[in-house]
Design a protein around this motif. Structure first.
Motif, short mmCIF file in Angstrom:
data_model
loop_
_atom_site.label_atom_id
_atom_site.label_comp_id
_atom_site.label_asym_id
_atom_site.label_seq_id
_atom_site.Cartn_x
_atom_site.Cartn_y
_atom_site.Cartn_z
N UNK A 1 18.08 -24.09 125.14
CA UNK A 1 18.51 -23.79 123.77
C UNK A 1 18.65 -22.29 123.53
N UNK B 1 21.98 -21.50 124.91
CA UNK B 1 23.05 -21.92 123.98
C UNK B 1 23.22 -20.93 122.84
N UNK B 2 22.08 -20.50 122.27
CA UNK B 2 22.15 -19.56 121.14
C UNK B 2 22.74 -18.23 121.59
N UNK C 1 26.50 -18.49 122.32
CA UNK C 1 27.27 -18.52 121.07
C UNK C 1 27.40 -17.11 120.49
N UNK C 2 26.26 -16.43 120.42
CA UNK C 2 26.23 -15.09 119.80
C UNK C 2 27.10 -14.10 120.58
N UNK D 1 30.93 -14.60 120.67
CA UNK D 1 31.55 -14.11 119.42
C UNK D 1 31.75 -12.59 119.45
N UNK E 1 18.45 -11.65 116.45
CA UNK E 1 19.78 -11.74 117.06
C UNK E 1 20.49 -10.38 117.10
N UNK F 1 18.44 -19.64 116.44
CA UNK F 1 19.35 -20.69 116.00
C UNK F 1 19.45 -20.73 114.47
N UNK G 1 18.99 -18.30 112.47
CA UNK G 1 19.74 -17.10 112.08
C UNK G 1 21.24 -17.34 112.21
N UNK G 2 21.63 -17.97 113.32
CA UNK G 2 23.07 -18.28 113.52
C UNK G 2 23.57 -19.19 112.40
N UNK H 1 26.20 -17.12 110.07
CA UNK H 1 27.53 -17.19 110.69
C UNK H 1 28.49 -17.95 109.78
N UNK H 2 29.60 -17.32 109.50
CA UNK H 2 30.61 -18.01 108.68
C UNK H 2 31.60 -18.72 109.62
N UNK I 1 31.50 -21.50 111.18
CA UNK I 1 30.95 -22.07 112.40
C UNK I 1 31.50 -23.49 112.57
N UNK J 1 29.54 -27.50 116.59
CA UNK J 1 28.53 -26.55 117.08
C UNK J 1 27.36 -26.48 116.11
N UNK K 1 25.20 -29.37 116.68
CA UNK K 1 24.42 -29.23 117.91
C UNK K 1 23.23 -28.28 117.68
N UNK K 2 23.49 -27.18 116.97
CA UNK K 2 22.40 -26.23 116.70
C UNK K 2 21.33 -26.85 115.81
N UNK L 1 19.32 -28.91 118.04
CA UNK L 1 18.43 -28.05 118.83
C UNK L 1 17.23 -27.61 118.01
#
Lengths: 122, 432
Positions: A13, A16-17, A20-21, A24, A109, B151, B153-154, B158-159, B161, B165, B168-169, B172
């Protein structure tokens, strides 16, 4: 051409995070979850930056770092090390072994994104 | 009945009555030097001499022989030393124990419990510092938290998104939260006071306390009336681990009783003057087993009284039988000068020596360090040292032998030992 980042980390995980970060941020991401055989993976991918977890199955992040620094091909590869062991002696040992940036878990992050850019810029 | 304080009581009574040692010795027909040894508890006393001294001091012999023992004195003294914020009247300690033996035993018990709790705390501290489970669990928790934090935080910041995904997050996040809860729960279980691994601190029912209650002689095992398993099951232990330990302890006793049957052993022991080497040869057994046998004889007045101490290569106590005049530490190491520890530097070499305590008692000791059988290749040898000791050495050794033996000046533990110039001292004397 997008710069490539390899994550060697055994927590899916987190991979994955981070993937993704950093995607981007326009980076190309790859990952691997075991300490064993990772030099071959590095050799195949030839990343611009390695994000390396310290505690990995089979071979530790410290051993991998030492092998990287002793190799002719990757000795200059920037390495950002992640660890849940934040003690001073762990940080010092990693610095002695040639780590570029040492980050303790949990991290923010923005912090890891900022450090990745810093290392890729250099 | 202990006679360890008889000498002290004779000395106090004589001084109260303002009688010199010479005068009292002459009155009862012994030498002044012999009386001096008796008064310093260096010579046992019984029978006619005891009766004569009691008569000369106008005492009932029972007044001299009943009451507290030196082991208890030492334990209460140690309890006082470890709790120095409360000033105690140590100069009246023997009088206190003589008058209030029940309270003295209570202090001893509370002190033992305090030491057991200290041991428990130390064990917990060691767990936190060195426990691989705890280190791994903390590592796992921090990884769980990293995932959750990153996660979350994302998801929050995050706009645009993609829904797949985001889903899924979220999944998680849920899974990682569950893992975090499980890790936290596992840590709590690990440190739960009822963890059976920590229950050894409860010493109400242990093989050692059972042996102590039965004066270290178990008729039921001697006569093979019961198996070690049955005996272990009958003494009310807390869990399976303790049962296993008890079975091992009683099996060891059974092995000793089978190798050296008590009735035959007592006859030969008397003939061979309790010499463990000769007895081991006679019964064709090893020396440590013979030392154990000597420490586990019936509690009869005419037999010499032996104590025993066994430790492993680190000095940790594996087994002990105390004597009223020599209390043995259980949770901390004793004086490093004891022959027990000396024997570990010369494995397989039996050592016979007399040792003197700072309080005046003298003991004969037989020690040997042996290796356990090899379990596998390339493993270091597991050393075990055994020391048998007795204050009744005059019953079993001639004067010339006694004179020829090495005499060692030792203590109990540094903290309660007044030998200030001792080169082996590792901590200060807290009673000084």
């Amino acid at each position: 051409m997008a710069k490539s980042v390899l994550i060697i980390e055994d927590e899916p995980f987190i991979i994955e995070a981070l993937t993704f970060l950093l995607e981007r941020e326009g980076l190309e991401l790859s990952s691997y979850s075991d300490g064993e055989g990772c030099l071959d993976v590095i050799s195949n991918i030839k990343p611009d930056l390695l994000i390396l977890d310290m505690m990995l199955p089979n071979v530790s992040g410290m051993e991998i770092l030492e092998k990287i620094r002793n190799s002719r091909e990757f000795s200059a590869l920037p390495v950002l090390m992640l660890t849940a062991k934040g003690q001073v002696r762990d940080r010092e040992a990693a610095e002695d072994a040639g780590v570029n940036i040492f980050m303790t878990k949990p991290f923010a992050n923005e912090e890891i994104i900022s450090n990745v850019h810093k290392l890729l810029k250099n | 009945m202990s006679r360890s304080l008889i000498g002290t009581r004779i000395r106090e009574r004589r001084r109260t009555r303002k009688v010199t040692q010479t005068a009292l010795a002459a009155q009862v027909g012994i030498s002044a030097s012999y009386l001096n040894l008796i008064e310093h508890n260096r010579r046992g006393i019984a029978g006619k001499t005891l009766l004569s001294l009691a008569k000369a001091l106008d005492l009932n012999p029972r007044d001299l022989t009943e009451g507290a023992d030196l082991g208890l004195v030492n334990r209460v003294r140690e309890a006082s030393a470890r709790n120095r914020t409360i000033p105690t009247e140590l100069e009246r300690l023997e009088e206190f124990i003589g008058r209030f033996p029940g309270f003295a035993r209570l202090i001893e018990r509370l002190f033992d419990q305090q030491q057991a709790q200290d041991q428990n705390l130390q064990a917990l501290s060691d767990k936190v510092s060195n426990d691989p489970f705890f280190a791994e669990a903390i590592h796992l928790m921090l990884s769980n938290i990293t995932t959750i934090r990153s996660t979350a935080d994302i998801l929050k910041n995050t706009t645009n998104i993609p829904e797949q995904i985001a889903s899924k997050f979220l999944s998680n996040l849920l899974e990682e939260s569950e893992r975090l809860s499980q890790t936290a729960s596992d840590i709590l279980d690990h440190f739960e006071p009822s963890n059976p691994k920590l229950e050894h601190i409860n010493e109400e029912n242990t093989p050692e306390t059972y042996l102590e209650k039965n004066k270290f002689f178990l008729e039921e095992l001697e006569n093979a009336e019961i198996t070690p398993e049955q005996l272990a099951a009958s003494i009310g232990l807390n869990n399976e681990d303790e049962q296993d330990l008890a079975i091992k302890a009683f099996e060891k006793y059974q092995t000793m009783a089978e190798a050296l049957p008590i009735s035959q052993f007592l006859k030969e022991a008397a003939k061979l003057r309790y010499n463990p080497l000769k007895l081991a040869e006679q019964f064709q057994t090893d020396l440590p087993t013979t030392l154990e046998r000597l420490a586990h004889m019936p509690d009869e007045d005419h037999l010499p009284k032996f104590g025993i101490l066994e430790c492993d290569g680190s000095g940790s106590v594996l087994y002990r039988k105390q004597l009223p005049t020599l209390s043995l530490p259980k949770y901390s190491s004793a004086c490093p000068l004891w022959p027990l520890y000396r024997s570990m530097s010369q494995p397989m070499q039996p050592i016979c020596a007399l040792f003197d305590m700072p309080t005046g008692e003298r003991f004969l000791s037989y020690s040997i360090a042996t290796f356990a059988e090899h379990g596998s290749f390339n493993m270091p040898g597991r050393l075990k040292a055994t020391m048998l000791f007795t204050q009744d050495y005059q019953k079993i050794l001639g004067k010339n032998t006694i004179a020829s033996l090495p005499h060692l000046s030792v203590g109990l533990q540094c903290s309660v030992c007044p030998r200030n110039k001792c080169e082996a001292r590792r901590s200060t004397y807290i009673l000084g």
